[in-house]
Design an enzyme around this catalytic site. Structure first.
Site, PDB file in Angstrom:
ATOM      1  N   GLN A  38       0.801  -1.212   0.000  1.00  0.00           N
ATOM      2  CA  GLN A  38       0.000   0.000   0.000  1.00  0.00           C
ATOM      3  C   GLN A  38       0.841   1.273   0.000  1.00  0.00           C
ATOM      4  O   GLN A  38       0.347   2.341  -0.343  1.00  0.00           O
ATOM      5  CB  GLN A  38      -0.912   0.000   1.233  1.00  0.00           C
ATOM      6  CG  GLN A  38      -1.869  -1.175   1.243  1.00  0.00           C
ATOM      7  CD  GLN A  38      -2.733  -1.208   2.480  1.00  0.00           C
ATOM      8  OE1 GLN A  38      -2.416  -1.867   3.449  1.00  0.00           O
ATOM      9  NE2 GLN A  38      -3.829  -0.479   2.475  1.00  0.00           N
TER      10      GLN A  38
ATOM     11  N   GLU B 240      -3.934  -9.924   9.695  1.00  0.00           N
ATOM     12  CA  GLU B 240      -5.334 -10.249   9.422  1.00  0.00           C
ATOM     13  C   GLU B 240      -5.482 -11.496   8.554  1.00  0.00           C
ATOM     14  O   GLU B 240      -5.883 -11.409   7.393  1.00  0.00           O
ATOM     15  CB  GLU B 240      -6.029  -9.052   8.766  1.00  0.00           C
ATOM     16  CG  GLU B 240      -5.927  -7.779   9.593  1.00  0.00           C
ATOM     17  CD  GLU B 240      -6.832  -6.667   9.084  1.00  0.00           C
ATOM     18  OE1 GLU B 240      -7.581  -6.900   8.147  1.00  0.00           O
ATOM     19  OE2 GLU B 240      -6.771  -5.558   9.656  1.00  0.00           O
TER      20      GLU B 240
HETATM   21  C1  NOJ Z   1      -6.683  -3.212   7.757  1.00  0.00           C
HETATM   22  C2  NOJ Z   1      -5.646  -3.632   6.774  1.00  0.00           C
HETATM   23  O1  NOJ Z   1      -4.592  -4.281   7.453  1.00  0.00           O
HETATM   24  C3  NOJ Z   1      -5.092  -2.483   5.949  1.00  0.00           C
HETATM   25  O2  NOJ Z   1      -4.310  -2.999   4.935  1.00  0.00           O
HETATM   26  C4  NOJ Z   1      -6.249  -1.657   5.411  1.00  0.00           C
HETATM   27  O3  NOJ Z   1      -5.783  -0.626   4.589  1.00  0.00           O
HETATM   28  C5  NOJ Z   1      -7.029  -1.110   6.574  1.00  0.00           C
HETATM   29  N1  NOJ Z   1      -7.616  -2.218   7.273  1.00  0.00           N
HETATM   30  C6  NOJ Z   1      -8.160  -0.164   6.162  1.00  0.00           C
HETATM   31  O4  NOJ Z   1      -9.088  -0.858   5.404  1.00  0.00           O
END
Ligand code: NOJ
Length: 602
Positions: free
Chosen positions: A130, A279
């Site tokens: 990201q 996650e």
């Molecule tokens: C949790 C995720 O780990 C992350 O990658 C994501 O951008 C955020 N949530 C917001 O959606």
């Protein structure tokens, strides 16, 4: 086509030569919200099969060919050197109060007398896919996201993360800015394919990748910032996906452990907090192709099984190698609150949510070594592979602390047809979790505090493109307390991600409108205040908070259309200029007034 060969001629919906890559390549499933819940896992699974692919030429030339064959041209980074930030880093004069102080207390004056513990970690987080950009630079291999984002419509705004925030070159700037507002921790993730471009254990190491992350770690310490390193944040190597279906195959276990070992040995002593997986509920849905022999019902659970084994083996190696520090994985989502607190069916529905969403990984790793009983009662071994006794013994206790990406909590109720009717019907839209949660049914009463039409929302709503997110500050303390009770560890609990997408931020025309992120600021002030009360008043062992995110970034299938940053990134500027928003400055003020080493009268 010299670098890859098809090892089998049966190719799902495509043809038997590489022509299918162009013509019959499965379109990756669109996943519009990243904070997906367990119930949707089957719905967002993979869409087509392909046969395994082997790699023959793993030289630099072979890698170039791999990129060309599977991804095509990537956007060149506008900067290719690492600018040195000014020291000390200049902070803007704090913003004037947004509202009168009889309505909104200035950050430094919130909860007078309350202090964070001396070892509290207060910081921000990013993730490689990201934030880094430079996806092809210095020998990095492609990930499934580098591949999938090329498909029109897969990313809502048809962007890619080729350049992103260019954190690969701008990390010093970003870390210096984090330090300037007072943060003492930076949680970031490594691209597996920067270390092993081909992912597989018998393929070449990319020393440039190892050296790069060494620089990031060293620079963080030089700024008084502790680096927290996550090994995997959904950036499955494309090579592993093509060779054996990524997490759908047990082969991922040894390849992941090989990568982890390299990283442990390289940075041992310089990193004190490690995270294996971010996650894990998401690891299956973000994979994009379905290996032969698996259907989309079974697939997420096969991935879960392999991921738990990969985590456990990684932690065993970590301990055998005597790597310094603590290690765990990051859970996500929420435990839930029964919609009608005195209704036993809603209580049951809520527990089902908690087990499928958090317990599925936390129960084996923190408590029993095995899947939650509730889930084993629902899912046959054909759907959810079972662990044998030696695996159970091996998995149990493979985490030193608990980490939760706890953006929100929410109400849960039973489905209209009842839990039992749903549990036994694999075609039921709510199967297997068999409950209803507030954000999956935004037009129903569960989005609201009460069941009257047009009732009040559960909390301040985030950007409409992020329908799952509300500022549910009222649940922060009970949620964290419950997690600690369910999954006790000696290392305590981290709020390892939390954050807010300011409504319509990406549609705002002027930077002074964007930087005034009042909703996000309110979210952070209320959550941080609740965390502080949780520590001081309730005695919850909360050890740190990592805000999502340090800067705006590539929000997976939403691309850049949704912004989670506490700093604005101007994607049109050649330097990808960052600007502090009110939220990060307020967080800095809050922290600086409540850290235990300051005497602010608080
Ligand atoms: C949790 C995720 O780990 C992350 O990658 C994501 O951008 C955020 N949530 C917001 O959606």
């Amino acid at each position: 086509m010299s670098t890859i060969s098809i090892s089998s001629t049966s190719v799902g919906s495509g043809t038997d030569d590489l022509g299918w890559i162009q013509t019959g390549l499965p379109t990756p499933t669109t996943l519009l919200s990243t904070n997906i819940d367990a119930a949707s896992r089957t719905a967002t699974g993979p869409v087509a099969s392909h046969s395994p692919i082997t790699f023959e030429d793993t030289s630099a030339h072979g890698l170039e060919q791999f990129w060309d064959d599977w991804v095509g041209p990537v956007q060149e980074p506008p900067i290719t050197t690492v600018p040195l930030p000014p020291q000390p880093y200049p902070l803007p004069v704090g913003p004037p109060p947004l509202y009168p102080d009889f309505y909104t207390i200035p950050p430094k004056d919130i909860l007078p007398g309350y202090k964070f513990p001396s070892d509290f970690l207060f910081g921000w987080a990013t993730a490689a896919q990201q934030w880094e950009g430079a996806v092809k630079a210095d020998g990095k291999g492609p990930t499934i996201w580098d591949w999938a984002s090329r498909f029109p419509g897969f990313i809502a705004d048809n962007t890619t993360s080729d350049v992103g925030d260019l954190g690969y070159y701008l990390y010093k700037e970003d870390i210096a800015r984090l330090a300037a507002v007072g943060g003492n921790v930076y949680s970031f993730t490594l691209f597996w394919t920067r270390i092993y471009p081909w992912a597989l254990a018998n393929t070449p190491l990319n020393q440039a990748g190892v050296d790069h992350y060494r620089d990031v770690i060293d620079y963080a310490w030089s700024q008084g910032v502790e680096p927290v390193v996550t090994l995997f944040h959904w950036d499955t190597p494309l090579a592993a996906q093509l060779a054996y279906g990524g997490f759908a195959s047990e082969r991922i276990v040894d390849d992941f452990v090989n990568y982890a070992e390299t990283v442990f040995k390289a940075y041992n002593g310089s990193v004190h907090k490690w995270v294996t997986f971010n996650e894990p509920v998401m690891a299956a849905p973000v994979n994009s192709t379905l290996p032969p022999g698996l259907n989309s019902t079974v697939y997420p659970y096969t991935c879960s099984y392999n991921l738990v084994l990969a985590h456990a083996k990684t932690v065993h190696r970590f301990r055998e190698l005597n790597i310094q520090g603590e290690i765990a994985f990051k859970s996500d989502n929420f435990l839930g609150v029964p919609w009608r607190s005195d209704n036993t069916t809603d209580q049951e529905a809520t527990e089902r949510h908690a087990q499928y969403q958090i317990g599925i990984f936390a129960e084996p790793i923190y408590n029993t070594g095995d899947w939650p009983e509730l889930i084993k009662n629902d899912l046959s071994p054909e759907i959810l592979p079972r662990f044998n006794q030696s695996q159970i013994d091996y998995i149990r206790g493979t985490a030193d602390f608990f980490a939760i990406d706890g953006y929100r909590d929410g109400y849960v109720t039973a489905p209209p047809n009842g839990i039992d009717a749903c549990r036994t019907n694999i075609s039921d839209p709510n199967w297997p979790v068999c409950n209803v949660k507030e954000w999956t049914s935004s037009l129903t009463f569960l989005s609201f505090f009460d069941s009257t039409p047009f009732g009040w929302g559960i909390g301040d709503f985030a950007d409409p493109k992020v329908p799952w997110l509300q500022n549910t500050w009222q649940f922060v303390r009970p949620f964290l307390a419950d997690l600690v009770k369910r999954y006790p560890t000696k290392g305590g609990i981290y709020l390892s991600e939390f954050g807010f997408a300011e409504p319509y931020e990406n549609e705002k025309q002027f930077i002074y409108q964007v930087t005034e992120d009042a909703g996000r600021t309110a979210y952070y002030m209320s959550y941080l205040g609740e965390v502080l009360k949780g520590i001081v008043d309730d005695g919850i062992p909360i050890k740190g908070t990592f805000a999502w995110s340090l800067v705006d970034n590539f929000e997976w299938n939403s691309g850049f259309s949704t912004r989670f940053g506490t700093q604005y990134v101007d994607y049109n500027s050649p330097t990808l200029a960052r600007t502090f928003k009110r939220s990060i400055l307020s967080m800095g003020q809050f922290w600086n007034a409540h850290r235990c080493d300051t005497d602010s009268g608080n």
